[in-house]
Write a protein that holds these residues in place. Structure first.
Motif, PDB file in Angstrom:
ATOM      1  N   ARG A 227       0.820  -1.220   0.000  1.00 56.89           N
ATOM      2  CA  ARG A 227       0.000   0.000   0.000  1.00 56.89           C
ATOM      3  C   ARG A 227       0.856   1.274   0.000  1.00 56.89           C
ATOM      4  O   ARG A 227       0.611   2.183  -0.808  1.00 56.89           O
ATOM      5  N   PRO A 228       1.873   1.402   0.881  1.00 51.07           N
ATOM      6  CA  PRO A 228       2.712   2.613   0.822  1.00 51.07           C
ATOM      7  C   PRO A 228       3.425   2.789  -0.518  1.00 51.07           C
ATOM      8  O   PRO A 228       3.554   3.910  -1.014  1.00 51.07           O
ATOM      9  N   LEU A 229       3.880   1.673  -1.119  1.00 50.67           N
ATOM     10  CA  LEU A 229       4.567   1.771  -2.403  1.00 50.67           C
ATOM     11  C   LEU A 229       3.630   2.286  -3.495  1.00 50.67           C
ATOM     12  O   LEU A 229       3.993   3.186  -4.279  1.00 50.67           O
ATOM     13  N   HIS A 234       1.606   6.622  -6.908  1.00 52.27           N
ATOM     14  CA  HIS A 234       0.411   7.329  -7.375  1.00 52.27           C
ATOM     15  C   HIS A 234       0.659   8.830  -7.497  1.00 52.27           C
ATOM     16  O   HIS A 234       0.100   9.489  -8.390  1.00 52.27           O
ATOM     17  N   HIS A 235       1.501   9.385  -6.626  1.00 52.34           N
ATOM     18  CA  HIS A 235       1.742  10.836  -6.647  1.00 52.34           C
ATOM     19  C   HIS A 235       2.466  11.278  -7.914  1.00 52.34           C
ATOM     20  O   HIS A 235       2.422  12.457  -8.276  1.00 52.34           O
ATOM     21  N   ALA A 236       3.146  10.356  -8.598  1.00 51.61           N
ATOM     22  CA  ALA A 236       3.841  10.717  -9.833  1.00 51.61           C
ATOM     23  C   ALA A 236       2.871  10.963 -10.981  1.00 51.61           C
ATOM     24  O   ALA A 236       3.201  11.643 -11.956  1.00 51.61           O
ATOM     25  N   ARG A 237       1.658  10.402 -10.896  1.00 50.40           N
ATOM     26  CA  ARG A 237       0.632  10.565 -11.937  1.00 50.40           C
ATOM     27  C   ARG A 237       1.121  10.090 -13.300  1.00 50.40           C
ATOM     28  O   ARG A 237       0.768  10.644 -14.333  1.00 50.40           O
ATOM     29  N   LEU A 238       1.973   9.070 -13.315  1.00 49.28           N
ATOM     30  CA  LEU A 238       2.499   8.521 -14.562  1.00 49.28           C
ATOM     31  C   LEU A 238       2.118   7.052 -14.641  1.00 49.28           C
ATOM     32  O   LEU A 238       2.475   6.251 -13.763  1.00 49.28           O
ATOM     33  N   ARG A 239       1.401   6.693 -15.714  1.00 53.18           N
ATOM     34  CA  ARG A 239       0.933   5.306 -15.860  1.00 53.18           C
ATOM     35  C   ARG A 239       2.081   4.320 -15.913  1.00 53.18           C
ATOM     36  O   ARG A 239       1.989   3.210 -15.382  1.00 53.18           O
ATOM     37  N   GLU A 279      -6.170  -4.895  -2.802  1.00 55.84           N
ATOM     38  CA  GLU A 279      -6.943  -4.076  -3.729  1.00 55.84           C
ATOM     39  C   GLU A 279      -6.151  -3.712  -4.973  1.00 55.84           C
ATOM     40  O   GLU A 279      -6.701  -3.182  -5.938  1.00 55.84           O
ATOM     41  N   PHE A 280      -4.833  -4.002  -4.966  1.00 59.38           N
ATOM     42  CA  PHE A 280      -3.988  -3.710  -6.115  1.00 59.38           C
ATOM     43  C   PHE A 280      -3.820  -4.915  -7.043  1.00 59.38           C
ATOM     44  O   PHE A 280      -3.044  -4.863  -7.981  1.00 59.38           O
ATOM     45  N   ARG A 281      -4.562  -5.966  -6.751  1.00 56.53           N
ATOM     46  CA  ARG A 281      -4.410  -7.201  -7.524  1.00 56.53           C
ATOM     47  C   ARG A 281      -4.672  -6.978  -9.013  1.00 56.53           C
ATOM     48  O   ARG A 281      -3.885  -7.397  -9.867  1.00 56.53           O
ATOM     49  N   HIS A 282      -5.781  -6.319  -9.341  1.00 55.98           N
ATOM     50  CA  HIS A 282      -6.136  -6.133 -10.756  1.00 55.98           C
ATOM     51  C   HIS A 282      -5.145  -5.205 -11.458  1.00 55.98           C
ATOM     52  O   HIS A 282      -4.849  -5.385 -12.645  1.00 55.98           O
ATOM     53  N   GLU A 283      -4.621  -4.223 -10.740  1.00 55.67           N
ATOM     54  CA  GLU A 283      -3.615  -3.339 -11.310  1.00 55.67           C
ATOM     55  C   GLU A 283      -2.364  -4.121 -11.675  1.00 55.67           C
ATOM     56  O   GLU A 283      -1.790  -3.961 -12.757  1.00 55.67           O
ATOM     57  N   LEU A 284      -1.921  -4.996 -10.766  1.00 57.50           N
ATOM     58  CA  LEU A 284      -0.734  -5.822 -11.025  1.00 57.50           C
ATOM     59  C   LEU A 284      -0.967  -6.754 -12.209  1.00 57.50           C
ATOM     60  O   LEU A 284      -0.084  -6.948 -13.056  1.00 57.50           O
TER      61      LEU A 284
END
Length: 624
Positions: A227-229, A234-239, A279-284
């Motif tokens: 989560r912290p990573l 996320h703050h970079a706003r770069l996909r 909650e980051f499973r689908h993103e990964l």
């Protein structure tokens, strides 16, 4: 630079030509990749020495694949699989090793190199089998899940196999002749290259502690650092940073596992399991999937390109005979295990034919056996060719399975899938109605568990990236496996009205607090479903008819707002009327001959007329 560009162009060109052709012919992508490798390698010689180096790089496709598989398996699901992992998988590895060792000794090898050969051929191809099972939509079938359990056990078994191989070398300076006998006369003087390792030189207890610490680091990092990573990225706003982080997770874990002497694939699989509830499973998944597909394709191409046709042409009959013998021996063992563990029909043949080959980890064990002086170079080269030929035969074995499945026909129905997922929404039936509900709920970020008794529908869903499970949704065990105990909503979209009513009644008995939404064809179905315990019922043509009626009102003088209000009043009135009529409806008496039903229907009709007139008068007074 131009050499790299030429090789890259050749590999990509071969893939984009061969794979679509193989797919159109129904042969699957794996056979297309293997064929492409054979054409650009042994046939035309367009690629050469770089193939082996590329294969080591492409093996990361297997690592990524196991990471993605881990993301699909929660720790609870993995625990539920323990009997198959230990029982079915353990027996397959043990019996196959013993059988292949006995065959090797019968052909003249001593027991040490024979044991090494047994371990090499006990393994199957994780990459080819899982890729093909996924393409054909067979992963969730009984045979597919059993095959996956065995493959996972084999990947775990690679670790003790690598630890055992050095013990099979008779002495550091001894070498083996091609027939497996020992040559002690010369010292080959091979240089020993030091490698990066966290366990080199440690005593046994030290190696164990470091290994356990590495596994603990992966688990704790997955729980507390993910989560912290992601928040930091996320703050970079770069996909592309999300993609970079996903690759960093996979490659970093693979490196850590290598440093402690474990399988990188096993480490990334473990990480995937830890992150399965994240909650980051689908993103990964979305970030890793393209790299996995390309690297796996490259791996298959290098396998085909690495086949040494010079060795093959010198003794083709011997090598083909050895390959067929390996397939036959493993096939017999797998068939017996399938019978022992209760697999039937298609599942039994899928399990047997999908795992009969040798696998990519066989190349790893062969290379390590040569380095440790367990197998002579000439014998290792021939065995490597047998491994490659057996992998090349795997798509043909799947084609044989398809032929057997069609021959069995309806006399041998598919076994229900093993459900390994649960979610807040269960959708029973995924036809035209259910699939729209499923797409809307999933696109809104909620997880669904889809059940349907039509195998072709489930396969079609999987081809478009939607996961579903084959089985009869009215069976209590399937509903419980899908998470009925903890679900928040059940959507009943079955074609059979009686089956839908039975399902609603069962779910209401099991979960009085569950919200049940059901599909109905007409008022009779609505009454039955309300009496069975459904909360909300949607008639197939009701909403579309309402919309058509609103269009009529708009085109005969009412404004858009007035027509929409009339539609709304009619909808709410009809919904309440249906609920009240369901209380007096008797399935054993025709509605027209039921005095209580007729009386209440007339009263409700007058109420509707009154409500509509009141709405129009209210609107007119507001306009004035």
């Amino acid at each position: 630079m131009h050499e790299f560009l030429f090789a890259a162009t050749i590999y990509l060109l071969a893939a984009v030509i061969a794979v679509p052709l193989a797919a159109r012919l129904g042969l699957g992508s794996v056979l297309g990749y293997l064929t492409a490798g054979i054409v650009i390698g042994p046939v035309f010689g367009l690629v050469g020495a770089e193939t082996q180096d590329l294969q080591h790089f492409a093996e990361f496709g297997v690592v990524m694949m196991l990471f993605l598989i881990g993301l699909e398996l929660t720790p609870r699901t993995l625990w539920d699989m323990r009997h198959k992992l230990i029982g079915l998988g353990g027996l397959q590895v043990g019996l196959s090793t013993a059988a292949m060792m006995a065959l090797s000794m019968a052909l003249g090898l001593e027991w040490r190199p024979a044991l090494a050969v047994g371990m090499i051929f006990a393994l199957s191809s994780t990459a080819i089998v899982l890729q093909t099972l996924s393409e054909k939509g067979l992963m969730q079938t009984g045979g597919g899940r059993s095959a996956f359990s065995v493959l996972l056990t084999q990947d775990i078994a690679v670790i003790p196999m690598l630890a055992l191989l050095p013990l099979l070398a008779l002495m550091p300076t001894a070498s083996l002749k091609d027939d497996g006998s020992i040559s002690r006369a010369s010292d080959h003087g091979e240089a020993v290259h030091s490698t990066m390792s966290l366990v080199e030189g440690l005593p046994g207890w030290g190696v164990t502690l470091v290994t356990l610490a590495a596994v603990a680091v992966i688990i704790l990092a997955g729980i507390f650092l993910t989560r912290p990573l992601f928040a930091f990225i996320h703050h970079a706003r770069l996909r592309e940073m999300y993609t970079a982080l996903a690759l960093l997770i996979v490659l970093g874990i693979a490196l850590l596992m290598t440093l402690v002497g474990l399988s990188p694939a096993l480490g990334t699989f473990l990480a995937g399991v830890v992150l399965a509830n994240s909650e980051f499973r689908h993103e990964l998944e979305s970030d890793i999937e393209p790299f996995k597909g390309l690297l796996l394709g490259l791996f298959f191409i290098t396998v085909g390109a690495g086949i040494d046709f010079d060795v093959f042409l010198r003794e083709p009959l011997d090598l083909i005979g050895l390959t067929l013998t390996v397939l036959l021996i493993k096939g017999v063992i797998l068939y017996l295990l399938a019978v022992l563990f209760g697999l039937k029909g298609r599942g039994k043949w899928l399990f047997t034919l999908s795992l009969a080959q040798a696998g990519e980890f066989g190349f790893v064990l062969l290379s390590f056996s040569r380095q440790q002086n367990v197998l002579p170079a000439g014998l290792a080269d021939r065995l490597s060719l047998v491994v490659a030929l057996s992998m090349l035969a795997t798509p043909l074995l799947f084609i044989l399975y398809d032929l057997l499945s069609r021959k069995m026909g309806e006399s041998d129905p598919h076994e229900p899938d093993m459900i390994d997922e649960q979610g807040p929404v269960i959708i029973a039936g995924i036809g035209r109605f259910g699939q729209i509900v499923n797409r809307l709920v999933q696109s809104s970020g909620f997880k669904t568990v889809v059940l349907d008794h039509d195998m072709e529908t489930i396969r079609l869903m999987r081809q478009f990236g939607f996961k579903g499970f084959f089985g009869d949704p009215t069976r209590p065990e399937l509903l419980h496996a899908a998470g009925l105990k903890d679900a928040r909503v059940l959507v009943v979209a079955l074609d059979d009205p009686s089956a839908a009513a039975r399902l609603v009644a069962f779910a209401r008995r099991e979960r009085p607090d569950l919200h049940i939404i059901a599909r109905a064809r007409d008022r009779t179905d609505v009454f039955k479903l309300y009496q069975a315990g459904a909360n909300d019922i949607v008639r197939e043509t009701f909403d579309s008819s309402l919309r058509a009626g609103r269009y009529v009102l708009e085109n005969i003088g009412l404004t858009n707002f007035e027509a929409a209000e009339a539609e709304k009043v009619f909808y709410h009135h009809d919904r309440e009327a249906i609920r009240e009529l369901a209380q007096v409806w008797d399935p054993n008496v025709p509605s027209a001959q039921n005095p209580a039903y007729v009386k209440r229907a007339r009263e409700l009709e007058k109420d509707l007329e009154t409500a509509l007139l009141a709405q129009l008068e209210k609107r007119q007074s507001e306009d004035d």
